[in-house]
Design a protein around this motif. Sequence first.
Motif, PDB file in Angstrom:
ATOM      1  N   VAL A   1      13.850  36.080  73.505  1.00 50.81           N
ATOM      2  CA  VAL A   1      13.628  34.818  72.805  1.00 50.81           C
ATOM      3  C   VAL A   1      12.663  35.140  71.676  1.00 50.81           C
ATOM      4  CG1 VAL A   1      12.706  32.476  72.954  1.00 50.81           C
ATOM      5  CG2 VAL A   1      13.926  33.459  74.909  1.00 50.81           C
ATOM      6  N   GLU A   2      13.134  34.983  70.450  1.00 50.38           N
ATOM      7  CA  GLU A   2      12.326  35.302  69.280  1.00 50.38           C
ATOM      8  C   GLU A   2      11.945  34.011  68.568  1.00 50.38           C
ATOM      9  OE1 GLU A   2      11.352  38.376  68.534  1.00 50.38           O
ATOM     10  OE2 GLU A   2      12.558  39.291  70.125  1.00 50.38           O
ATOM     11  N   GLU A   3      10.651  33.826  68.320  1.00 51.53           N
ATOM     12  CA  GLU A   3      10.208  32.673  67.538  1.00 51.53           C
ATOM     13  C   GLU A   3      10.514  32.941  66.078  1.00 51.53           C
ATOM     14  OE1 GLU A   3       6.303  31.199  68.377  1.00 51.53           O
ATOM     15  OE2 GLU A   3       6.528  31.584  70.515  1.00 51.53           O
ATOM     16  N   MET A   4      11.024  31.911  65.412  1.00 47.27           N
ATOM     17  CA  MET A   4      11.450  32.033  64.028  1.00 47.27           C
ATOM     18  C   MET A   4      10.698  31.018  63.164  1.00 47.27           C
ATOM     19  SD  MET A   4      13.637  34.454  64.453  1.00 47.27           S
ATOM     20  CE  MET A   4      14.493  34.551  62.896  1.00 47.27           C
ATOM     21  N   PRO A   5      10.850  31.105  61.842  1.00 45.66           N
ATOM     22  CA  PRO A   5      10.199  30.119  60.974  1.00 45.66           C
ATOM     23  C   PRO A   5      10.647  28.698  61.286  1.00 45.66           C
ATOM     24  CG  PRO A   5      11.017  31.983  59.690  1.00 45.66           C
ATOM     25  CD  PRO A   5      11.542  32.148  61.079  1.00 45.66           C
ATOM     26  N   TYR A   6       9.793  27.754  60.943  1.00 42.38           N
ATOM     27  CA  TYR A   6      10.070  26.323  61.089  1.00 42.38           C
ATOM     28  C   TYR A   6      10.311  25.931  62.538  1.00 42.38           C
ATOM     29  CZ  TYR A   6      10.595  27.047  56.123  1.00 42.38           C
ATOM     30  OH  TYR A   6      10.383  27.436  54.835  1.00 42.38           O
ATOM     31  N   ASP A   7       9.647  26.633  63.450  1.00 43.97           N
ATOM     32  CA  ASP A   7       9.701  26.314  64.879  1.00 43.97           C
ATOM     33  C   ASP A   7      11.095  26.372  65.472  1.00 43.97           C
ATOM     34  OD1 ASP A   7       6.849  25.811  65.357  1.00 43.97           O
ATOM     35  OD2 ASP A   7       7.164  24.198  63.910  1.00 43.97           O
ATOM     36  N   ASN A   8      11.918  27.253  64.931  1.00 43.97           N
ATOM     37  CA  ASN A   8      13.225  27.542  65.512  1.00 43.97           C
ATOM     38  C   ASN A   8      13.105  28.785  66.375  1.00 43.97           C
ATOM     39  OD1 ASN A   8      14.797  25.449  64.350  1.00 43.97           O
ATOM     40  ND2 ASN A   8      14.768  26.535  62.417  1.00 43.97           N
ATOM     41  N   PHE A   9      14.162  29.062  67.127  1.00 41.61           N
ATOM     42  CA  PHE A   9      14.200  30.226  68.002  1.00 41.61           C
ATOM     43  C   PHE A   9      15.529  30.954  67.833  1.00 41.61           C
ATOM     44  CE2 PHE A   9      11.392  27.204  70.050  1.00 41.61           C
ATOM     45  CZ  PHE A   9      10.324  27.987  70.461  1.00 41.61           C
ATOM     46  N   THR A  10      15.500  32.231  68.077  1.00 43.10           N
ATOM     47  CA  THR A  10      16.731  33.011  68.235  1.00 43.10           C
ATOM     48  C   THR A  10      16.795  33.423  69.698  1.00 43.10           C
ATOM     49  OG1 THR A  10      16.737  33.829  65.966  1.00 43.10           O
ATOM     50  CG2 THR A  10      17.971  35.107  67.571  1.00 43.10           C
ATOM     51  N   LEU A  11      17.895  33.061  70.363  1.00 47.40           N
ATOM     52  CA  LEU A  11      18.113  33.427  71.760  1.00 47.40           C
ATOM     53  C   LEU A  11      19.158  34.525  71.778  1.00 47.40           C
ATOM     54  CD1 LEU A  11      18.459  29.854  73.339  1.00 47.40           C
ATOM     55  CD2 LEU A  11      16.372  31.126  72.799  1.00 47.40           C
ATOM     56  N   ILE A  12      18.840  35.617  72.450  1.00 45.10           N
ATOM     57  CA  ILE A  12      19.762  36.760  72.519  1.00 45.10           C
ATOM     58  C   ILE A  12      20.185  36.960  73.966  1.00 45.10           C
ATOM     59  CG2 ILE A  12      20.081  39.218  72.030  1.00 45.10           C
ATOM     60  CD1 ILE A  12      17.762  38.888  69.961  1.00 45.10           C
ATOM     61  N   PHE A  13      21.489  36.865  74.175  1.00 44.50           N
ATOM     62  CA  PHE A  13      22.087  37.048  75.504  1.00 44.50           C
ATOM     63  C   PHE A  13      22.919  38.313  75.517  1.00 44.50           C
ATOM     64  CE2 PHE A  13      21.455  32.523  74.950  1.00 44.50           C
ATOM     65  CZ  PHE A  13      20.948  32.109  76.174  1.00 44.50           C
ATOM     66  N   GLU A  14      22.994  38.940  76.685  1.00 40.11           N
ATOM     67  CA  GLU A  14      23.845  40.119  76.864  1.00 40.11           C
ATOM     68  C   GLU A  14      24.812  39.875  78.003  1.00 40.11           C
ATOM     69  OE1 GLU A  14      23.536  44.950  77.583  1.00 40.11           O
ATOM     70  OE2 GLU A  14      21.725  43.752  77.559  1.00 40.11           O
TER      71      GLU A  14
END
Length: 80
Positions: free
Chosen positions: A65-78
């Motif tokens: 789970v990566e925090e991104m600009p503007y309080d968004n997130f990137t979720l990475i699933f495998e």
Amino acid sequence: GTVLEKGGLFIIYGPFLKDNKFTTEGNAEFDKWLKETKDASFGLRDIEEVRGVAEERGGMALVAVEEMPYDNFTLIFEKK
């Protein structure tokens, strides 16, 4: 989950709830707007809810789970 091969990645970017809470007032307003103007079933989902669906229905594990600009997130699933 049915399309990915084992080890394949599924990546989602956007606003999510964290610990069932909005991370900003802007995200709370966006959620309200979606529900009022689009469809009551729309709105921001909690990261853990998304993780559970990906695991149960897609056979995927949340690996980052990566925090991104503007309080968004990137979720990475495998894919397992």
